[in-house]
Design an enzyme around this catalytic site. Structure first.
Site, PDB file in Angstrom:
ATOM      1  N   HIS A  14       0.833  -1.199   0.000  1.00 27.26           N
ATOM      2  CA  HIS A  14       0.000   0.000   0.000  1.00 27.26           C
ATOM      3  C   HIS A  14       0.874   1.257   0.000  1.00 27.26           C
ATOM      4  O   HIS A  14       2.032   1.209   0.410  1.00 27.26           O
ATOM      5  CB  HIS A  14      -0.883   0.051   1.259  1.00 27.26           C
ATOM      6  CG  HIS A  14      -1.994  -0.937   1.280  1.00 27.26           C
ATOM      7  ND1 HIS A  14      -2.219  -1.780   2.344  1.00 27.26           N
ATOM      8  CD2 HIS A  14      -2.972  -1.213   0.378  1.00 27.26           C
ATOM      9  CE1 HIS A  14      -3.281  -2.528   2.108  1.00 27.26           C
ATOM     10  NE2 HIS A  14      -3.753  -2.209   0.912  1.00 27.26           N
ATOM     11  N   CYS A  21      -2.837   0.410   9.916  1.00 29.27           N
ATOM     12  CA  CYS A  21      -3.887  -0.410   9.314  1.00 29.27           C
ATOM     13  C   CYS A  21      -4.843  -1.029  10.316  1.00 29.27           C
ATOM     14  O   CYS A  21      -5.895  -1.544   9.935  1.00 29.27           O
ATOM     15  CB  CYS A  21      -3.273  -1.500   8.432  1.00 29.27           C
ATOM     16  SG  CYS A  21      -2.268  -2.686   9.293  1.00 29.27           S
TER      17      CYS A  21
END
Length: 252
Positions: free
Chosen positions: A159, A246
């Site tokens: 990511h 996250c």
């Protein structure tokens, strides 16, 4: 301030992996580390809301990928990994308590881990999990609120926020080899060393910066730059490609 989190699934050993080899994962240790992470959020004034609605889904602890939460609206994501799309409906009810909710629709894909907000700008990583359609949908939803959405090429990691996060409104922590840094022109950039590449994912908590334990050079770099730094051990969760951002959705 609210921090939405999710319990660690007993099936986390079957999590999606893209850039790491699969390793044995100690569920009890992962849960203890997650509890310590939640305690850090509480110390910084967040009320932690822990969900259990998706415990049957291996990646459910990584709630950041299910939504983008802003001051005015929450946008439900459509994760790039099909196995993770089942997580999103369970997140909607809790976000509806705090924000109007919109959503990304097919064929767009968007993971929250690819969205870095700095002020009124959202940098969106075009990665294996987020496509241009998802980015354009996000832009259309947020333009009325005065946000800019800028694309960033991601080529070496899962990511965008694996490779770059914000320590404050002017300072980024980054491992530039994994992304295109051109969209970040004008920021002060603190580059983590190659051997601590995963330390680029830090979590800004009010006036402090949370850094994953085990990255002493990055910790020192941030302290030398004037930041108050805390560390938390997420070594077991990192086996599932976790970063510090996250495991929570911060509703401020």
């Amino acid at each position: 301030m609210i921090a939405v989190t999710h319990g660690v699934s007993p099936h986390i050993h079957r999590c999606e992996l893209t850039h790491r080899p699969r390793e044995p994962l100690d569920l009890d240790l992962a849960r203890r580390q997650h509890a310590a992470y939640q305690d850090a959020l509480r110390r910084h004034g967040f009320t932690v809301v822990e969900l259990t609605v998706n415990l049957d889904l291996p990646d459910s602890v990584f709630v950041e990928d299910t939504a983008v939460v802003l001051d005015e609206i929450a946008v439900l994501c459509r994760p790039g990994a099909p196995s993770r799309r089942k997580e999103v409906p369970g997140i909607r009810p809790v976000l509806e308590r705090y924000r109007p909710v919109a959503e990304i629709r097919a064929a767009g894909t968007l993971d929250g881990g690819d969205v870095l907000r700095v002020g009124k700008t959202l940098f969106v990583g075009l990665s294996s999990r987020t496509n241009l359609d998802g980015l354009e949908q996000l832009r259309a939803l947020l333009t009325p609120y005065g946000y800019q959405v800028k694309a960033v090429s991601v080529h070496g990691c899962l990511h965008l926020k694996t490779a770059v996060t914000a320590a404050d409104e002017d300072t980024l922590v980054a491992y530039p080899e994994w992304i295109d840094m051109e969209p970040f022109h004008g920021f002060r950039v603190l580059e983590v060393p190659k051997e601590e590449a995963e330390a680029a994912n830090v979590l800004r908590l009010n006036r402090s910066v949370l850094v994953a334990e085990g990255f002493p050079r990055t910790e020192k770099m941030l302290r030398d730059a004037g930041f108050s730094v805390e560390t938390v051990d997420i070594s077991e969760l990192r086996k599932a490609e976790a970063g510090l951002t996250c495991s929570s959705l911060l509703v401020t």
